[in-house]
Design a protein around this motif. Structure first.
Motif, PDB file in Angstrom:
ATOM      1  N   LEU A   1      44.879  38.735  48.081  1.00 16.91           N
ATOM      2  CA  LEU A   1      44.701  40.356  47.516  1.00 16.91           C
ATOM      3  C   LEU A   1      43.223  40.156  46.593  1.00 16.91           C
ATOM      4  O   LEU A   1      42.074  41.096  47.357  1.00 16.91           O
ATOM      5  CB  LEU A   1      45.471  41.202  46.754  1.00 16.91           C
TER       6      LEU A   1
ATOM      7  N   ARG B   1      52.189  42.961  52.507  1.00 18.36           N
ATOM      8  CA  ARG B   1      52.859  42.621  51.105  1.00 18.36           C
ATOM      9  C   ARG B   1      54.589  42.688  51.265  1.00 18.36           C
ATOM     10  O   ARG B   1      55.157  43.400  52.184  1.00 18.36           O
ATOM     11  CB  ARG B   1      53.062  44.506  50.235  1.00 18.36           C
TER      12      ARG B   1
ATOM     13  N   ARG C   1      47.370  44.465  52.642  1.00 16.63           N
ATOM     14  CA  ARG C   1      47.998  45.343  51.862  1.00 16.63           C
ATOM     15  C   ARG C   1      49.149  45.594  52.596  1.00 16.63           C
ATOM     16  O   ARG C   1      50.515  45.296  52.093  1.00 16.63           O
ATOM     17  CB  ARG C   1      47.327  46.530  50.828  1.00 16.63           C
TER      18      ARG C   1
END
Length: 215
Positions: free
Chosen positions: A40, A213, A210
């Motif tokens: 990320l 996750r 994202r």
């Protein structure tokens, strides 16, 4: 997300230090979160790079039109700080003996551009810059708003560049902070060039990462 076979947490601590890994030790799969955080961070750095180049080019174009291509040497007019003057001296040294204005601009760092947006330049630099930010004007916003969003990006850039964690023990707090980063990146790009903002958003790897996750 995790490698196979999974690496033990003790091994990760040995490689990357216990203080660095302490953030991830609270999770059932610390390795997965560490890798996710790393990916990320790198994805955000890609977007930050695009926005930084947009920002520096817009500042340079506006000030070059107003004061010539070597505007950064016009210290008396803009009342540049000693910090800025030192940054220009360093950039000239890095650019080499036959440096062009464009090469010097490319050598100036993000923190230099960020601090040129400070309130101290509100009556000198800012009126010139504002003419190159019509979308900011259309949104009814001004110097404080633009600087605040650039400051968010600058903070994110430092976190990512120094390998600081983006994960948080509270997923909602984490999501809200990441949303704030995403918003600032998009808005600054949009205020500079809406087509560029759409292109950056379209090619960003951040949303996909994202969404993956670890639980």
């Amino acid at each position: 997300m995790t490698s196979n076979p999974s690496t033990g947490f003790a091994q990760l601590e040995q490689w990357f230090s216990s203080p660095r890994m302490s953030t991830y030790g609270r999770y059932s799969e610390p390795e997965a979160f560490y890798i996710w955080n790393t990916r990320l961070s790198k994805a955000y750095l890609e977007d930050i790079q695009h926005v930084e180049v947009l920002l520096r080019n817009r500042i340079d174009n506006q000030l070059s039109d107003a004061r010539g291509p070597r505007w950064f040497e016009d210290a008396s007019y803009f009342r540049f700080t000693d910090q800025f003057k030192k940054a220009v001296t360093t950039a000239k040294r890095r650019a080499g003996a036959r440096h062009s204005p464009g090469k010097i601009i490319a050598e100036l760092t993000f923190d230099t551009w960020r601090f040129l947006l400070a309130r101290r330049y509100k009556t000198t630099l800012w009126p010139i810059l504002l003419r190159g930010l019509p979308n900011l004007v259309a949104d009814g916003l001004g110097q404080e708003d633009f600087e605040a969003h650039v400051a968010v990006i600058y903070g994110l850039r430092n976190r990512c560049a120094h390998h600081e964690p983006l994960v948080h023990s509270d997923p909602l707090t984490e999501a809200n902070q990441l949303d704030k980063y995403d918003s600032s990146l998009f808005h600054v790009a949009h205020w500079i060039d809406e087509d560029a903002a759409r292109w950056i958003k379209k090619n960003s790897r951040v949303p996909g990462i994202r969404s993956r996750r670890p639980a």
